[in-house]
Design a protein around this motif. Structure first.
Motif, PDB file in Angstrom:
ATOM      1  N   GLN A   1       0.832  -1.199   0.000  1.00 50.90           N
ATOM      2  CA  GLN A   1       0.000   0.000   0.000  1.00 50.90           C
ATOM      3  C   GLN A   1       0.864   1.245   0.000  1.00 50.90           C
ATOM      4  O   GLN A   1       0.589   2.203  -0.719  1.00 50.90           O
ATOM      5  N   VAL A   2       1.921   1.200   0.824  1.00 50.72           N
ATOM      6  CA  VAL A   2       2.806   2.362   0.917  1.00 50.72           C
ATOM      7  C   VAL A   2       3.503   2.579  -0.422  1.00 50.72           C
ATOM      8  O   VAL A   2       3.615   3.710  -0.899  1.00 50.72           O
ATOM      9  N   ILE A   3       3.922   1.489  -1.057  1.00 46.66           N
ATOM     10  CA  ILE A   3       4.604   1.603  -2.349  1.00 46.66           C
ATOM     11  C   ILE A   3       3.653   2.156  -3.408  1.00 46.66           C
ATOM     12  O   ILE A   3       4.023   3.043  -4.182  1.00 46.66           O
ATOM     13  N   ALA A   4       2.394   1.678  -3.408  1.00 45.68           N
ATOM     14  CA  ALA A   4       1.405   2.169  -4.383  1.00 45.68           C
ATOM     15  C   ALA A   4       1.157   3.666  -4.185  1.00 45.68           C
ATOM     16  O   ALA A   4       1.130   4.437  -5.147  1.00 45.68           O
ATOM     17  N   THR A   5       0.994   4.065  -2.925  1.00 43.74           N
ATOM     18  CA  THR A   5       0.749   5.483  -2.616  1.00 43.74           C
ATOM     19  C   THR A   5       1.954   6.328  -3.023  1.00 43.74           C
ATOM     20  O   THR A   5       1.810   7.375  -3.660  1.00 43.74           O
ATOM     21  N   ALA A   6       3.147   5.844  -2.681  1.00 43.82           N
ATOM     22  CA  ALA A   6       4.368   6.591  -2.989  1.00 43.82           C
ATOM     23  C   ALA A   6       4.576   6.698  -4.503  1.00 43.82           C
ATOM     24  O   ALA A   6       4.996   7.743  -5.000  1.00 43.82           O
ATOM     25  N   THR A   7       4.253   5.623  -5.235  1.00 44.74           N
ATOM     26  CA  THR A   7       4.402   5.644  -6.695  1.00 44.74           C
ATOM     27  C   THR A   7       3.495   6.702  -7.309  1.00 44.74           C
ATOM     28  O   THR A   7       3.915   7.483  -8.162  1.00 44.74           O
ATOM     29  N   ALA A   8       2.225   6.735  -6.853  1.00 43.32           N
ATOM     30  CA  ALA A   8       1.274   7.723  -7.374  1.00 43.32           C
ATOM     31  C   ALA A   8       1.759   9.141  -7.062  1.00 43.32           C
ATOM     32  O   ALA A   8       1.726  10.025  -7.917  1.00 43.32           O
ATOM     33  N   LEU A   9       2.252   9.340  -5.830  1.00 43.75           N
ATOM     34  CA  LEU A   9       2.740  10.664  -5.444  1.00 43.75           C
ATOM     35  C   LEU A   9       3.955  11.063  -6.281  1.00 43.75           C
ATOM     36  O   LEU A   9       4.076  12.213  -6.712  1.00 43.75           O
ATOM     37  N   ALA A  10       4.835  10.091  -6.534  1.00 45.77           N
ATOM     38  CA  ALA A  10       6.030  10.374  -7.340  1.00 45.77           C
ATOM     39  C   ALA A  10       5.624  10.791  -8.750  1.00 45.77           C
ATOM     40  O   ALA A  10       6.185  11.739  -9.315  1.00 45.77           O
ATOM     41  N   GLU A  11       4.609  10.110  -9.305  1.00 48.46           N
ATOM     42  CA  GLU A  11       4.135  10.455 -10.649  1.00 48.46           C
ATOM     43  C   GLU A  11       3.528  11.857 -10.660  1.00 48.46           C
ATOM     44  O   GLU A  11       3.726  12.619 -11.601  1.00 48.46           O
ATOM     45  N   LYS A  12       2.793  12.153  -9.599  1.00 46.52           N
ATOM     46  CA  LYS A  12       2.192  13.481  -9.492  1.00 46.52           C
ATOM     47  C   LYS A  12       3.262  14.568  -9.490  1.00 46.52           C
ATOM     48  O   LYS A  12       3.172  15.559 -10.230  1.00 46.52           O
ATOM     49  N   GLU A  13       4.320  14.372  -8.685  1.00 44.06           N
ATOM     50  CA  GLU A  13       5.397  15.373  -8.614  1.00 44.06           C
ATOM     51  C   GLU A  13       6.139  15.458  -9.943  1.00 44.06           C
ATOM     52  O   GLU A  13       6.511  16.543 -10.392  1.00 44.06           O
ATOM     53  N   MET A  14       6.336  14.301 -10.584  1.00 42.75           N
ATOM     54  CA  MET A  14       7.059  14.285 -11.853  1.00 42.75           C
ATOM     55  C   MET A  14       6.281  15.031 -12.928  1.00 42.75           C
ATOM     56  O   MET A  14       6.852  15.789 -13.717  1.00 42.75           O
ATOM     57  N   GLU A  15       4.966  14.876 -12.925  1.00 44.45           N
ATOM     58  CA  GLU A  15       4.127  15.590 -13.897  1.00 44.45           C
ATOM     59  C   GLU A  15       4.235  17.097 -13.665  1.00 44.45           C
ATOM     60  O   GLU A  15       4.298  17.875 -14.609  1.00 44.45           O
TER      61      GLU A  15
END
Lengths: 166, 118
Positions: free
Chosen positions: B42-56
């Motif tokens: 769950q933490v990895i999924a949340t962190a991945t989404a957040l990383a994509e958001k920041e990258m965008e």
């Protein structure tokens, strides 16, 4: 001389009592492990469907056709025309995340408690009511929030920058 | 002297206790690891989404304006997570932009992108 090769009754009883005590002590522990396992299983399913739904939304919203292709842009609904001229809507209806293409509605995720779209303009400010079709939109970046709850709850937040809106 | 009564010796008993103790110890360690790591996906999924958001967000910046960012904590639903950005110059027209999402359960997750000056 009498040879005692078998267990006596007392020995057997002692063994049974001891084994019983050991099982009695470990059973609550095992039950707890089982309960947690079930909880984790549920959370993993929730996590998977949240990931799938989020990836789908990000991937499709990236395909906005042009600046006049955003039809509805509110905090809970995003409707647009993609590069293949499909009209796609992301919205929620009674706990489901819906993806509507034209008039065909499909369920993208279950147990959805919240979906949120936040719009940013070219200068990175949040815009509460973006300009939409027929005007050219002022949206440059969209942040998508998704919360799923079933027993436990999981929130994801991702973002998308449609190339055609830059 | 032969008595006909065969019991366990003290040494055998001690060995048995040690063996049983070791196996329970191993089981406890495994159980602990399972309990500690069970929420990692769950933490990895949340962190991945957040990383994509920041990258965008970073993608919208010009090549020149894409710079390192100090660590910043998320609030609300994502408290416990933090993000920072590192930029490594490859040559005049290329840099590697990396978004690092940190959380106590996974230490960190990095999403890297090669930016070109086009």
């Amino acid at each position: 001389m009498k040879k005692n090769t078998a267990f006596t009754l007392i020995e057997l009883v002692m063994v049974i009592v001891l084994v019983g005590i050991i099982f009695g002590v470990t059973a609550p522990l095992m039950l707890e492990v089982g309960r947690n396992w079930q909880l984790a299983q549920g959370r993993n399913e929730l996590c998977e469907s949240a990931k799938v739904a989020m990836d789908r939304m990000v991937r499709e919203i990236r395909q906005v056709k042009d600046k006049t292709s955003v039809i509805t842009a509110t905090a809970v609904t995003f409707k647009f025309i993609d590069v293949d001229n499909n009209t796609i809507t992301f919205s929620t209806a009674s706990g489901h995340l819906m993806r509507t293409v034209g008039t065909t509605a499909n369920q993208l995720a279950d147990n959805v408690t919240a979906v949120s779209f936040t719009y940013y303009n070219a200068s990175e400010s949040v815009i509460a009511s973006p300009s939409v079709n027929p005007s050219a939109t002022n949206i440059a970046r969209i942040v998508i929030g998704l919360t799923l709850s079933s027993g436990s709850s999981l929130s994801l937040e991702s973002g998308v920058v449609p190339r055609s809106l830059q | 002297m032969m008595t006909g009564k065969k019991g366990f010796t003290l040494l055998e008993l001690v060995m048995m206790i040690v063996v049983i103790g070791l196996s329970f110890g191993g089981l406890a360690v495994v159980t602990q690891q399972v309990v500690l790591n069970i929420h990692k996906p769950q933490v990895i999924a949340t962190a991945t989404a957040l990383a994509e958001k920041e990258m965008e967000r970073l993608k919208r910046l010009s090549f020149a304006a894409t710079a390192a960012e100090a660590s910043q904590n998320y609030t609300g639903s994502f408290s416990g997570y933090s993000h920072r950005t590192t930029v490594t110059s490859v040559d005049a027209d290329h840099k590697v932009v990396a978004v690092v999402i940190s959380h106590p359960a996974i230490t960190s997750l990095t999403l890297a992108l090669l930016r070109t000056n086009y």
